[in-house]
Design a protein around this motif. Structure first.
Motif, PDB file in Angstrom:
ATOM      1  N   ALA A 129       0.834  -1.203   0.000  1.00  0.00           N
ATOM      2  CA  ALA A 129       0.000   0.000   0.000  1.00  0.00           C
ATOM      3  C   ALA A 129       0.870   1.255   0.000  1.00  0.00           C
ATOM      4  O   ALA A 129       0.613   2.204  -0.750  1.00  0.00           O
ATOM      5  N   VAL A 130       1.909   1.260   0.837  1.00  0.00           N
ATOM      6  CA  VAL A 130       2.821   2.405   0.888  1.00  0.00           C
ATOM      7  C   VAL A 130       3.528   2.591  -0.448  1.00  0.00           C
ATOM      8  O   VAL A 130       3.643   3.709  -0.968  1.00  0.00           O
ATOM      9  N   ALA A 131       4.008   1.486  -1.027  1.00  0.00           N
ATOM     10  CA  ALA A 131       4.733   1.560  -2.301  1.00  0.00           C
ATOM     11  C   ALA A 131       3.843   2.116  -3.407  1.00  0.00           C
ATOM     12  O   ALA A 131       4.277   2.949  -4.211  1.00  0.00           O
ATOM     13  N   THR A 132       2.600   1.653  -3.461  1.00  0.00           N
ATOM     14  CA  THR A 132       1.681   2.104  -4.507  1.00  0.00           C
ATOM     15  C   THR A 132       1.297   3.560  -4.303  1.00  0.00           C
ATOM     16  O   THR A 132       1.246   4.342  -5.261  1.00  0.00           O
ATOM     17  N   PHE A 133       1.015   3.936  -3.065  1.00  0.00           N
ATOM     18  CA  PHE A 133       0.705   5.341  -2.772  1.00  0.00           C
ATOM     19  C   PHE A 133       1.875   6.234  -3.179  1.00  0.00           C
ATOM     20  O   PHE A 133       1.688   7.287  -3.798  1.00  0.00           O
ATOM     21  N   GLY A 134       3.091   5.816  -2.830  1.00  0.00           N
ATOM     22  CA  GLY A 134       4.267   6.610  -3.165  1.00  0.00           C
ATOM     23  C   GLY A 134       4.449   6.756  -4.662  1.00  0.00           C
ATOM     24  O   GLY A 134       4.839   7.829  -5.153  1.00  0.00           O
ATOM     25  N   LEU A 135       4.190   5.681  -5.392  1.00  0.00           N
ATOM     26  CA  LEU A 135       4.295   5.749  -6.850  1.00  0.00           C
ATOM     27  C   LEU A 135       3.327   6.772  -7.425  1.00  0.00           C
ATOM     28  O   LEU A 135       3.692   7.587  -8.290  1.00  0.00           O
ATOM     29  N   PHE A 170       6.278  -4.138  -5.390  1.00  0.00           N
ATOM     30  CA  PHE A 170       5.614  -4.547  -6.629  1.00  0.00           C
ATOM     31  C   PHE A 170       4.813  -3.355  -7.165  1.00  0.00           C
ATOM     32  O   PHE A 170       4.967  -2.955  -8.300  1.00  0.00           O
ATOM     33  N   ALA A 171       3.894  -2.825  -6.329  1.00  0.00           N
ATOM     34  CA  ALA A 171       3.139  -1.590  -6.611  1.00  0.00           C
ATOM     35  C   ALA A 171       2.419  -1.634  -7.952  1.00  0.00           C
ATOM     36  O   ALA A 171       2.201  -0.598  -8.578  1.00  0.00           O
ATOM     37  N   ASN A 172       2.025  -2.829  -8.391  1.00  0.00           N
ATOM     38  CA  ASN A 172       1.473  -2.984  -9.737  1.00  0.00           C
ATOM     39  C   ASN A 172       0.751  -4.321  -9.829  1.00  0.00           C
ATOM     40  O   ASN A 172       1.404  -5.372  -9.767  1.00  0.00           O
ATOM     41  N   PRO A 173      -0.581  -4.334  -9.964  1.00  0.00           N
ATOM     42  CA  PRO A 173      -1.296  -5.605 -10.043  1.00  0.00           C
ATOM     43  C   PRO A 173      -0.872  -6.492 -11.216  1.00  0.00           C
ATOM     44  O   PRO A 173      -0.834  -7.729 -11.074  1.00  0.00           O
ATOM     45  N   ALA A 174      -0.554  -5.906 -12.362  1.00  0.00           N
ATOM     46  CA  ALA A 174      -0.124  -6.721 -13.503  1.00  0.00           C
ATOM     47  C   ALA A 174       1.213  -7.397 -13.216  1.00  0.00           C
ATOM     48  O   ALA A 174       1.416  -8.580 -13.530  1.00  0.00           O
ATOM     49  N   VAL A 175       2.123  -6.645 -12.615  1.00  0.00           N
ATOM     50  CA  VAL A 175       3.413  -7.211 -12.212  1.00  0.00           C
ATOM     51  C   VAL A 175       3.202  -8.321 -11.197  1.00  0.00           C
ATOM     52  O   VAL A 175       3.833  -9.383 -11.258  1.00  0.00           O
ATOM     53  N   THR A 176       2.306  -8.085 -10.243  1.00  0.00           N
ATOM     54  CA  THR A 176       2.045  -9.070  -9.199  1.00  0.00           C
ATOM     55  C   THR A 176       1.519 -10.369  -9.794  1.00  0.00           C
ATOM     56  O   THR A 176       1.983 -11.467  -9.443  1.00  0.00           O
ATOM     57  N   ILE A 177       0.553 -10.276 -10.690  1.00  0.00           N
ATOM     58  CA  ILE A 177       0.000 -11.469 -11.336  1.00  0.00           C
ATOM     59  C   ILE A 177       1.078 -12.197 -12.123  1.00  0.00           C
ATOM     60  O   ILE A 177       1.244 -13.420 -12.012  1.00  0.00           O
ATOM     61  N   ALA A 178       1.836 -11.456 -12.911  1.00  0.00           N
ATOM     62  CA  ALA A 178       2.828 -12.088 -13.780  1.00  0.00           C
ATOM     63  C   ALA A 178       3.938 -12.762 -12.981  1.00  0.00           C
ATOM     64  O   ALA A 178       4.454 -13.811 -13.378  1.00  0.00           O
ATOM     65  N   ARG A 179       4.309 -12.187 -11.847  1.00  0.00           N
ATOM     66  CA  ARG A 179       5.371 -12.767 -11.036  1.00  0.00           C
ATOM     67  C   ARG A 179       4.938 -14.079 -10.374  1.00  0.00           C
ATOM     68  O   ARG A 179       5.780 -14.829  -9.874  1.00  0.00           O
ATOM     69  N   ILE A 197      -2.755  -7.439  -4.349  1.00  0.00           N
ATOM     70  CA  ILE A 197      -3.531  -6.584  -5.249  1.00  0.00           C
ATOM     71  C   ILE A 197      -4.553  -5.760  -4.468  1.00  0.00           C
ATOM     72  O   ILE A 197      -4.764  -4.573  -4.763  1.00  0.00           O
ATOM     73  N   LEU A 198      -5.174  -6.353  -3.479  1.00  0.00           N
ATOM     74  CA  LEU A 198      -6.134  -5.607  -2.657  1.00  0.00           C
ATOM     75  C   LEU A 198      -5.455  -4.412  -1.991  1.00  0.00           C
ATOM     76  O   LEU A 198      -6.009  -3.302  -1.964  1.00  0.00           O
ATOM     77  N   ALA A 199      -4.253  -4.622  -1.473  1.00  0.00           N
ATOM     78  CA  ALA A 199      -3.521  -3.517  -0.842  1.00  0.00           C
ATOM     79  C   ALA A 199      -3.180  -2.435  -1.858  1.00  0.00           C
ATOM     80  O   ALA A 199      -3.265  -1.231  -1.568  1.00  0.00           O
ATOM     81  N   GLN A 200      -2.796  -2.845  -3.055  1.00  0.00           N
ATOM     82  CA  GLN A 200      -2.454  -1.885  -4.104  1.00  0.00           C
ATOM     83  C   GLN A 200      -3.678  -1.052  -4.504  1.00  0.00           C
ATOM     84  O   GLN A 200      -3.586   0.182  -4.649  1.00  0.00           O
ATOM     85  N   ILE A 201      -4.818  -1.709  -4.679  1.00  0.00           N
ATOM     86  CA  ILE A 201      -6.029  -0.991  -5.088  1.00  0.00           C
ATOM     87  C   ILE A 201      -6.526  -0.084  -3.964  1.00  0.00           C
ATOM     88  O   ILE A 201      -6.999   1.037  -4.214  1.00  0.00           O
ATOM     89  N   ALA A 202      -6.417  -0.546  -2.724  1.00  0.00           N
ATOM     90  CA  ALA A 202      -6.809   0.312  -1.601  1.00  0.00           C
ATOM     91  C   ALA A 202      -5.957   1.582  -1.581  1.00  0.00           C
ATOM     92  O   ALA A 202      -6.462   2.681  -1.307  1.00  0.00           O
ATOM     93  N   ALA A 203      -4.684   1.437  -1.897  1.00  0.00           N
ATOM     94  CA  ALA A 203      -3.797   2.601  -1.934  1.00  0.00           C
ATOM     95  C   ALA A 203      -4.211   3.589  -3.016  1.00  0.00           C
ATOM     96  O   ALA A 203      -4.050   4.806  -2.846  1.00  0.00           O
ATOM     97  N   VAL A 204      -4.743   3.083  -4.123  1.00  0.00           N
ATOM     98  CA  VAL A 204      -5.227   3.981  -5.181  1.00  0.00           C
ATOM     99  C   VAL A 204      -6.360   4.857  -4.644  1.00  0.00           C
ATOM    100  O   VAL A 204      -6.395   6.072  -4.884  1.00  0.00           O
ATOM    101  N   GLY A 205      -7.287   4.234  -3.916  1.00  0.00           N
ATOM    102  CA  GLY A 205      -8.392   5.000  -3.347  1.00  0.00           C
ATOM    103  C   GLY A 205      -7.917   6.056  -2.363  1.00  0.00           C
ATOM    104  O   GLY A 205      -8.382   7.200  -2.383  1.00  0.00           O
TER     105      GLY A 205
END
Length: 220
Positions: A129-135, A170-179, A197-205
């Motif tokens: 969540a922190v990584a995605t928010f920072g991005l 990771f900060a990226n759902p596509a990267v997460t799935i592919a990995r 992915i849930l943490a990443q999407i929550a960070a978007v909100g």
């Protein structure tokens, strides 16, 4: 025009995964200090690739290469829902193709499933969540202050976030799935993907609620 944008998103995300997975494989093959050198190789290679693909493909598609970024632009009303769905689809497809390309370059089995089990738990999810928010902070702050610097800002941020987040950013759902499709240093056990992915999407909100007032002059 749409076809060019979708092709750019697929290609850019594929190249991103080639750098993430390929650098991890190379470090694993060359180093006895697996974790340290592999993480350094991942960070440098990913940062370099991000700078290149954002600079080259940004004028075509906006250089999202990340469903979380696409979702953030969707919430801002800057991409149509139908195009956003197409972006996400090609990002995921491109990401998986990038993993397979990395496997092919190193003569590994193309079809794999990760057995990496340590990428789970509250600290890892919070780190995502922190990584995605920072991005998103870097992207939208950069677009507001210095749009020409966004490729550099994103590359530097992700290079650093590999080291200062517990999840290696990771900060990226596509990267997460592919990995989940690589049983190498870069992998993540498929069963641990959904909460990442849930943490990443929550960070978007959260980013939408906090960053838009911060950077939008109309909110001053």
């Amino acid at each position: 025009m749409t076809a060019r944008r979708l092709a750019a998103e697929a290609l850019g995300t594929a190249l991103l995964l080639i750098s993430v997975v390929g650098s991890g494989i190379m470090a694993q093959q060359l180093s006895n200090d697996l974790i340290g050198l592999a993480l350094l190789a991942n960070a440098i290679a990913t940062g370099c690739m991000l700078y290149a693909i954002i600079t080259v493909l940004g004028p075509i598609s906006g250089a999202h290469f990340n469903p979380a970024v696409t979702f953030a632009f969707l919430l801002r009303g800057e991409i149509a829902p139908s195009l956003a769905l197409q972006y996400v689809a090609v990002q995921i497809i491109g990401a998986v193709l990038g993993v397979w390309a990395a496997h092919g370059m190193f003569d590994l089995a193309l079809l794999q499933s990760s057995t990496t089990m340590h990428r789970t738990g509250g600290a890892q999810w919070f780190a995502e969540a922190v990584a995605t928010f920072g991005l998103l902070f870097v992207i939208f702050g950069g677009l507001k202050s210095r749009p020409d610097a966004v490729p550099t800002l994103v590359a530097l941020y992700i290079t650093g976030a590999y080291w200062f987040t517990a999840s290696t950013s990771f900060a990226n759902p596509a990267v997460t799935i592919a990995r989940g499709f690589t049983d190498t240093f870069a992998g993540i056990y498929p069963g641990h993907i959904p909460l990442f992915i849930l943490a990443q999407i929550a960070a978007v909100g959260i980013a939408h609620l906090t960053l838009r007032p911060l950077f939008d002059s109309d909110s001053a």
